[in-house]
Write a protein that holds these residues in place. Structure first.
Motif, PDB file in Angstrom:
ATOM      1  N   THR A 173       0.823  -1.210   0.000  1.00 30.79           N
ATOM      2  CA  THR A 173       0.000   0.000   0.000  1.00 30.79           C
ATOM      3  C   THR A 173       0.855   1.257   0.000  1.00 30.79           C
ATOM      4  OG1 THR A 173      -0.160  -0.002   2.423  1.00 30.79           O
ATOM      5  CG2 THR A 173      -1.892  -1.152   1.197  1.00 30.79           C
ATOM      6  N   VAL A 174       2.079   1.160   0.562  1.00 26.90           N
ATOM      7  CA  VAL A 174       2.972   2.324   0.598  1.00 26.90           C
ATOM      8  C   VAL A 174       4.337   2.017  -0.005  1.00 26.90           C
ATOM      9  CG1 VAL A 174       1.847   3.413   2.565  1.00 26.90           C
ATOM     10  CG2 VAL A 174       3.662   1.747   2.967  1.00 26.90           C
ATOM     11  N   GLY A 175       4.530   0.786  -0.491  1.00 25.02           N
ATOM     12  CA  GLY A 175       5.775   0.442  -1.165  1.00 25.02           C
ATOM     13  C   GLY A 175       6.959   0.227  -0.248  1.00 25.02           C
ATOM     14  N   LYS A 176       6.735  -0.313   0.960  1.00 23.52           N
ATOM     15  CA  LYS A 176       7.840  -0.569   1.885  1.00 23.52           C
ATOM     16  C   LYS A 176       8.140  -2.059   1.964  1.00 23.52           C
ATOM     17  CE  LYS A 176       7.498   3.522   4.831  1.00 23.52           C
ATOM     18  NZ  LYS A 176       7.394   4.018   6.226  1.00 23.52           N
ATOM     19  N   PHE A 177       9.433  -2.371   2.148  1.00 23.09           N
ATOM     20  CA  PHE A 177       9.924  -3.746   2.123  1.00 23.09           C
ATOM     21  C   PHE A 177      10.883  -3.930   3.292  1.00 23.09           C
ATOM     22  CE2 PHE A 177      12.748  -7.119   0.825  1.00 23.09           C
ATOM     23  CZ  PHE A 177      11.970  -7.974   0.070  1.00 23.09           C
ATOM     24  N   TYR A 178      10.614  -4.922   4.133  1.00 19.79           N
ATOM     25  CA  TYR A 178      11.470  -5.192   5.286  1.00 19.79           C
ATOM     26  C   TYR A 178      11.940  -6.646   5.217  1.00 19.79           C
ATOM     27  CZ  TYR A 178       8.665  -1.230   6.998  1.00 19.79           C
ATOM     28  OH  TYR A 178       8.008  -0.036   7.124  1.00 19.79           O
ATOM     29  N   VAL A 179      13.213  -6.883   5.518  1.00 22.35           N
ATOM     30  CA  VAL A 179      13.741  -8.240   5.514  1.00 22.35           C
ATOM     31  C   VAL A 179      14.705  -8.395   6.683  1.00 22.35           C
ATOM     32  CG1 VAL A 179      15.662  -7.658   3.961  1.00 22.35           C
ATOM     33  CG2 VAL A 179      14.841 -10.022   4.085  1.00 22.35           C
ATOM     34  N   GLY A 180      14.729  -9.578   7.293  1.00 23.36           N
ATOM     35  CA  GLY A 180      15.617  -9.782   8.428  1.00 23.36           C
ATOM     36  C   GLY A 180      15.705 -11.238   8.840  1.00 23.36           C
ATOM     37  N   GLN A 181      16.580 -11.502   9.802  1.00 19.79           N
ATOM     38  CA  GLN A 181      16.772 -12.848  10.337  1.00 19.79           C
ATOM     39  C   GLN A 181      17.024 -12.723  11.830  1.00 19.79           C
ATOM     40  OE1 GLN A 181      19.535 -15.470   8.246  1.00 19.79           O
ATOM     41  NE2 GLN A 181      20.275 -16.294  10.203  1.00 19.79           N
ATOM     42  N   PHE A 182      16.502 -13.665  12.618  1.00 22.77           N
ATOM     43  CA  PHE A 182      16.718 -13.587  14.062  1.00 22.77           C
ATOM     44  C   PHE A 182      16.626 -14.965  14.707  1.00 22.77           C
ATOM     45  CE2 PHE A 182      12.225 -12.768  13.227  1.00 22.77           C
ATOM     46  CZ  PHE A 182      11.579 -13.625  14.107  1.00 22.77           C
ATOM     47  N   LEU A 183      17.248 -15.063  15.867  1.00 25.39           N
ATOM     48  CA  LEU A 183      17.216 -16.273  16.686  1.00 25.39           C
ATOM     49  C   LEU A 183      16.110 -16.115  17.718  1.00 25.39           C
ATOM     50  CD1 LEU A 183      18.747 -18.974  17.309  1.00 25.39           C
ATOM     51  CD2 LEU A 183      20.047 -17.675  19.023  1.00 25.39           C
ATOM     52  N   ASP A 184      15.311 -17.139  17.891  1.00 27.56           N
ATOM     53  CA  ASP A 184      14.182 -17.074  18.817  1.00 27.56           C
ATOM     54  C   ASP A 184      14.275 -18.198  19.845  1.00 27.56           C
ATOM     55  OD1 ASP A 184      11.858 -16.117  19.901  1.00 27.56           O
ATOM     56  OD2 ASP A 184      10.676 -16.275  18.066  1.00 27.56           O
ATOM     57  N   ASP A 185      13.519 -18.057  20.936  1.00 26.12           N
ATOM     58  CA  ASP A 185      13.510 -19.110  21.955  1.00 26.12           C
ATOM     59  C   ASP A 185      12.511 -20.197  21.580  1.00 26.12           C
ATOM     60  OD1 ASP A 185      10.923 -18.251  22.649  1.00 26.12           O
ATOM     61  OD2 ASP A 185      11.692 -16.861  24.154  1.00 26.12           O
ATOM     62  N   ARG A 186      12.404 -21.216  22.405  1.00 22.67           N
ATOM     63  CA  ARG A 186      11.547 -22.355  22.069  1.00 22.67           C
ATOM     64  C   ARG A 186      10.062 -22.017  22.113  1.00 22.67           C
ATOM     65  NH1 ARG A 186       9.901 -25.543  26.640  1.00 22.67           N
ATOM     66  NH2 ARG A 186      10.569 -24.641  28.627  1.00 22.67           N
ATOM     67  N   HIS A 187       9.727 -20.874  22.728  1.00 20.44           N
ATOM     68  CA  HIS A 187       8.327 -20.442  22.776  1.00 20.44           C
ATOM     69  C   HIS A 187       7.967 -19.509  21.613  1.00 20.44           C
ATOM     70  CE1 HIS A 187       7.999 -22.222  26.734  1.00 20.44           C
ATOM     71  NE2 HIS A 187       9.034 -21.502  27.163  1.00 20.44           N
ATOM     72  N   CYS A 188       8.928 -19.251  20.738  1.00 21.25           N
ATOM     73  CA  CYS A 188       8.721 -18.356  19.583  1.00 21.25           C
ATOM     74  C   CYS A 188       8.307 -16.955  20.036  1.00 21.25           C
ATOM     75  CB  CYS A 188       7.666 -18.922  18.628  1.00 21.25           C
ATOM     76  SG  CYS A 188       7.916 -20.644  18.154  1.00 21.25           S
ATOM     77  N   SER A 189       8.904 -16.475  21.106  1.00 20.72           N
ATOM     78  CA  SER A 189       8.499 -15.197  21.698  1.00 20.72           C
ATOM     79  C   SER A 189       8.703 -14.023  20.753  1.00 20.72           C
ATOM     80  CB  SER A 189       9.279 -14.953  22.994  1.00 20.72           C
ATOM     81  OG  SER A 189       9.040 -15.994  23.921  1.00 20.72           O
ATOM     82  N   ARG A 190       9.858 -13.971  20.103  1.00 22.92           N
ATOM     83  CA  ARG A 190      10.136 -12.837  19.209  1.00 22.92           C
ATOM     84  C   ARG A 190       9.229 -12.875  17.977  1.00 22.92           C
ATOM     85  NH1 ARG A 190      16.383 -11.791  18.142  1.00 22.92           N
ATOM     86  NH2 ARG A 190      15.478  -9.797  17.474  1.00 22.92           N
ATOM     87  N   LEU A 191       8.961 -14.072  17.475  1.00 24.39           N
ATOM     88  CA  LEU A 191       8.061 -14.199  16.329  1.00 24.39           C
ATOM     89  C   LEU A 191       6.657 -13.741  16.707  1.00 24.39           C
ATOM     90  CD1 LEU A 191       7.469 -15.126  13.436  1.00 24.39           C
ATOM     91  CD2 LEU A 191       7.037 -17.421  14.352  1.00 24.39           C
ATOM     92  N   ARG A 192       6.181 -14.151  17.873  1.00 23.37           N
ATOM     93  CA  ARG A 192       4.851 -13.734  18.332  1.00 23.37           C
ATOM     94  C   ARG A 192       4.773 -12.213  18.473  1.00 23.37           C
ATOM     95  NH1 ARG A 192       1.907 -18.162  20.504  1.00 23.37           N
ATOM     96  NH2 ARG A 192       3.195 -20.032  20.786  1.00 23.37           N
ATOM     97  N   THR A 193       5.838 -11.622  19.010  1.00 22.97           N
ATOM     98  CA  THR A 193       5.863 -10.165  19.187  1.00 22.97           C
ATOM     99  C   THR A 193       5.854  -9.455  17.837  1.00 22.97           C
ATOM    100  OG1 THR A 193       7.102 -10.400  21.250  1.00 22.97           O
ATOM    101  CG2 THR A 193       7.141  -8.240  20.182  1.00 22.97           C
TER     102      THR A 193
END
Length: 233
Positions: A173-193
């Motif tokens: 809708t505004v032409g923005k693109f974000y890409v990244g990589q990260f390590l998460d815990d077994r509860h997927c806390s960062r992904l949920r956030t």
């Protein structure tokens, strides 16, 4: 693969040139509704025509098969309705004029009846996460971001204590693109956030790739986000 359809050649050989092209496209985009350009109209055939009648309020035209359509000026309105109802729309345009078609046929040594039809190509595939807006599509009416979210999970950690994700957010809708990589815990806390802050309208992932834990996280978004597993390669 439910996104494609096998259409036998002995059936295609008996179709009109225009309908043969439609079936060739439908065989590749079986999970989409095809808006097929004919002159100044977009036409829908067979199962797509039924969708048009049931979801868009179109009427069946006379003929030997299900057939409906609408003027090209209504493309934005009707495509938006279908996308909001969870469909994907394929926009097929004529890419040559009748005069160009005649010139092309004259250049062929032995043109067949299937050559004597204007070329058409897929120029756009529209889903909740790939909608764009321009002067041709009418007024921009969205009041919030619409994210297309793609995720790839690295091979499972032998200890089961970590997840490694590669992610991509696209806001067309505004032409923005974000890409990244990260390590998460077994509860997927960062992904949920991440998903809570940037709630997607569509999620893409490789078939068989997300772990069971990640799939459970994504399941919580099924009511608000269309999800599609793609074949690698």
């Amino acid at each position: 693969d439910t996104t494609t359809l096998f259409v036998p050649e002995d059936y295609l050989i008996n179709c009109t040139p225009g309908m043969r092209k439609w079936w060739e496209l439908k065989s590749q985009y079986f999970d989409c509704v095809i808006f097929y350009k004919v002159g100044k109209f977009y036409e829908l055939y067979h199962m797509d025509a039924v969708t048009g009648v049931n979801k868009l309020g179109l009427v069946f035209m006379k003929g030997t098969w299900a057939h409906s359509g609408f003027p090209e000026i209504a493309f934005d309105r009707f495509s938006n309705i279908l996308v909001e109802k969870g469909h994907k729309v394929v926009r097929v345009e004529q890419v040559e004029t009748p005069e160009m078609m005649e010139a092309r046929c004259k250049s062929l040594a032995h043109p067949t009846r299937f050559d004597r039809v204007v070329h058409r190509e897929v120029c756009r595939i529209i889903s909740k996460g790939t909608q764009t807006y321009s002067i041709l599509d009418g007024e921009f009416s969205e009041t919030h971001n619409k994210y297309l979210f793609c995720i790839k999970e690295k091979a499972a950690d032998p200890t089961g204590l970590h997840h490694t994700y590669g992610v991509c957010f696209v806001d067309t809708t505004v032409g923005k693109f974000y890409v990244g990589q990260f390590l998460d815990d077994r509860h997927c806390s960062r992904l949920r956030t991440l998903l809570a802050h940037y709630t997607p309208v569509q999620i893409l992932f490789e078939r068989g790739n997300p772990s069971v834990e990640t799939q459970e996280v994504l399941k919580g978004l099924r009511s608000s986000a269309a999800q599609e597993g793609l074949i690698a390669g």
